[in-house]
Design a protein around this motif. Structure first.
Motif, PDB file in Angstrom:
ATOM      1  N   THR A 145      36.866  47.225  32.768  1.00  0.00           N
ATOM      2  CA  THR A 145      36.716  45.923  33.439  1.00  0.00           C
ATOM      3  C   THR A 145      35.523  45.936  34.392  1.00  0.00           C
ATOM      4  O   THR A 145      35.221  44.930  35.015  1.00  0.00           O
ATOM      5  CB  THR A 145      37.998  45.558  34.219  1.00  0.00           C
ATOM      6  OG1 THR A 145      38.401  46.702  34.978  1.00  0.00           O
ATOM      7  CG2 THR A 145      39.116  45.156  33.287  1.00  0.00           C
ATOM      8  N   ASN A 171      34.346  39.413  36.697  1.00  0.00           N
ATOM      9  CA  ASN A 171      35.480  39.960  37.451  1.00  0.00           C
ATOM     10  C   ASN A 171      35.198  40.079  38.942  1.00  0.00           C
ATOM     11  O   ASN A 171      36.055  40.487  39.714  1.00  0.00           O
ATOM     12  CB  ASN A 171      35.892  41.323  36.891  1.00  0.00           C
ATOM     13  CG  ASN A 171      36.563  41.186  35.539  1.00  0.00           C
ATOM     14  OD1 ASN A 171      37.230  40.185  35.270  1.00  0.00           O
ATOM     15  ND2 ASN A 171      36.375  42.161  34.668  1.00  0.00           N
ATOM     16  N   ARG A 209      41.268  37.232  39.479  1.00  0.00           N
ATOM     17  CA  ARG A 209      39.984  37.929  39.539  1.00  0.00           C
ATOM     18  C   ARG A 209      38.862  37.177  38.807  1.00  0.00           C
ATOM     19  O   ARG A 209      37.738  37.106  39.276  1.00  0.00           O
ATOM     20  CB  ARG A 209      40.188  39.322  38.938  1.00  0.00           C
ATOM     21  CG  ARG A 209      39.141  40.350  39.289  1.00  0.00           C
ATOM     22  CD  ARG A 209      39.162  40.737  40.746  1.00  0.00           C
ATOM     23  NE  ARG A 209      37.957  41.446  41.107  1.00  0.00           N
ATOM     24  CZ  ARG A 209      37.914  42.682  41.573  1.00  0.00           C
ATOM     25  NH1 ARG A 209      39.014  43.348  41.774  1.00  0.00           N
ATOM     26  NH2 ARG A 209      36.773  43.235  41.878  1.00  0.00           N
ATOM     27  N   SER A 210      39.171  36.617  37.618  1.00  0.00           N
ATOM     28  CA  SER A 210      38.103  36.004  36.823  1.00  0.00           C
ATOM     29  C   SER A 210      38.251  34.487  36.697  1.00  0.00           C
ATOM     30  O   SER A 210      37.718  33.881  35.780  1.00  0.00           O
ATOM     31  CB  SER A 210      38.065  36.644  35.432  1.00  0.00           C
ATOM     32  OG  SER A 210      39.339  36.538  34.834  1.00  0.00           O
ATOM     33  N   CYS A 233      36.333  46.061  40.315  1.00  0.00           N
ATOM     34  CA  CYS A 233      37.374  45.795  39.319  1.00  0.00           C
ATOM     35  C   CYS A 233      37.473  46.949  38.327  1.00  0.00           C
ATOM     36  O   CYS A 233      37.077  46.857  37.172  1.00  0.00           O
ATOM     37  CB  CYS A 233      37.139  44.471  38.582  1.00  0.00           C
ATOM     38  SG  CYS A 233      38.618  43.890  37.697  1.00  0.00           S
ATOM     39  N   THR A 273      44.218  42.518  38.312  1.00  0.00           N
ATOM     40  CA  THR A 273      43.497  41.258  38.530  1.00  0.00           C
ATOM     41  C   THR A 273      43.886  40.534  39.807  1.00  0.00           C
ATOM     42  O   THR A 273      43.130  39.734  40.306  1.00  0.00           O
ATOM     43  CB  THR A 273      43.696  40.308  37.340  1.00  0.00           C
ATOM     44  OG1 THR A 273      45.094  40.171  37.113  1.00  0.00           O
ATOM     45  CG2 THR A 273      43.007  40.820  36.105  1.00  0.00           C
TER      46      THR A 273
END
Length: 420
Positions: A135, A188, A224-225, A249, A390
């Motif tokens: 990631t 991320n 996170r994204s 990440c 995440t």
């Protein structure tokens, strides 16, 4: 303090200016298979012989992909923000004689100065463990240091690739600021946390923030994204402080300033503390055999004299095979001294000096991994929430990245001195 081994020197006879060091959390002084080239557990940033920093200059609004390619092929650094299929904003960057740039990421291509891969929890024992899908971004972030005192270091999301470009595609979070300049976030994200009160025993954890491609500070996204950026935090900056944490990440880095490292114990100091403990000849209170922490070079092999501890009470013993409480909980053992039931693990000295907030004796162990360091260092890391996955946060051992458990996340060790 630490010898600059493979870093760049400014003059043959003059000590190069050190801006600071990045130390990867989860490693106890080196990567499990050894440090190699640009892939290692800590990276020192030195003043370069010639400045390589860049700063934004011309902005182009482009309606055809060909025109965008023409600009990005000019050999200059640039950041492209794709707004739609037929509109891209390209910001050209020009040479900045006053800054040095260092890039961090998963890629092994030449623009990356410090290659970082996913940290596996408890990695000291998992040499063979493989991450199936990383990631961490290939070009995750860049750190820009002023070449003049006070050598301020700033962090920005994303790094320039081999073509000297950063591309933010249609799906990336991006926007135009009120002053007209473009900005965006990486997939991320790059998160930063500055501890309140610097990196000392009195420090308190700060608030995790996200850093944009242009270095602005935002509150975290919902996940996170997520596409939607957080709120701009105008009162905070992207300037790194001693003890700042950078999360990519998949790996978390600790920034130590040159001045901070000057006041931190060295490897020699930690080795002296190890020898001091061993010279006191701690004993197993049951077997009465003398215990000794193994040398720093043998940190993965459990030795015969290695101290073990019951992590519920802190009593230190030699290894023995009794006290099992149940077949189901293989590691639940009863301490012969106080009858407390809990995990029973070998103790390992924390050897990465950069994680110590003071030079105190190694009296506390993290639970459940058994890494030992000073009381103030153990208490500091026990309260720091580190990003996990995440959107989760939890405290972890800085020496092996194992998630901490128990009431305090660490325990005071109770050694028994020699009976004679």
């Amino acid at each position: 303090m630490f010898s600059p081994d493979q870093e760049e020197h400014c003059a043959p006879n003059k000590e190069p200016v050190k801006y600071g060091e990045l130390v990867v959390l989860g490693y106890n002084g080196a990567l499990p298979n050894g440090d190699r080239g640009r892939r290692k557990s800590r990276f020192a940033l030195y003043k370069r012989p010639k400045a390589n920093g860049v700063k934004p200059s011309t902005v182009h609004v482009i309606s055809t992909p060909q025109a965008g390619k023409a600009i990005s092929c000019k050999g200059q650094h640039s950041i492209s923000y794709t707004l739609s299929r037929n509109q891209t904003v390209v910001v050209e960057y020009t040479h900045d004689k006053d800054t040095d740039m260092f890039q961090v990421g998963r890629s092994t291509e030449s623009p990356i100065d410090f290659v970082v891969t996913d940290t596996i929890s408890g990695s000291q024992n998992n040499d063979e463990a493989q991450i199936t899908q990383s990631t961490i971004s290939r070009f995750a972030c860049r750190i820009v240091c002023d070449r003049n005192e006070p050598y301020t270091a700033r962090i920005f999301a994303a790094g320039f690739d081999s073509s000297k470009n950063i591309f933010l595609g249609e799906k990336a979070a991006k926007w135009k600021n009120p002053d007209g300049h473009m900005d965006g976030l990486t997939t991320n994200g790059v998160l930063v946390m500055h501890p309140r009160g610097g990196f000392t025993e009195e420090s308190q954890p700060g608030v995790w923030r996200e850093i944009s491609v242009c270095g602005d500070v935002y509150t975290l996204r919902e996940t996170r994204s997520a596409q939607q950026r957080g709120k701009l935090v105008e009162s905070e900056t992207n300037v790194l402080q001693d003890g700042s944490l950078i999360d990519l990440c998949g790996a978390t880095l600790l920034w130590r300033t040159a001045d901070g490292l000057f006041h931190t114990p060295t490897q020699k100091h930690i080795e002296a503390l190890r020898q001091e403990i061993n010279a006191a000849r701690p004993q197993c209170p049951v077997g009465l055999n003398t215990l000794a922490f193994p040398s720093i070079n043998r940190k993965e092999v459990v030795e015969e004299k290695q101290p073990w501890a019951y992590l519920s009470c802190g009593h230190v013993h030699g290894y023995h095979d009794w006290g099992h409480r149940s077949d189901t909980e293989a590691n639940e053992r009863e301490c012969p001294m106080c009858r407390t039931v809990g995990p029973y693990v070998p103790l390992w000295l924390g050897c990465e000096a950069g994680f110590y907030v003071d030079a105190g004796p190694p009296t506390h162990a993290f639970t459940p991994c058994g890494h030992v360091c000073s009381e103030k260092s153990a208490k500091y890391w026990s309260q720091i929430p580190l990003p996990h996955g995440t959107h989760a946060f939890h405290a972890a051992c800085p020496f092996c990245a194992t998630q901490l458990v128990g009431e305090q996340n660490c325990i005071k060790l109770i050694f028994q001195g020699p009976v004679d």
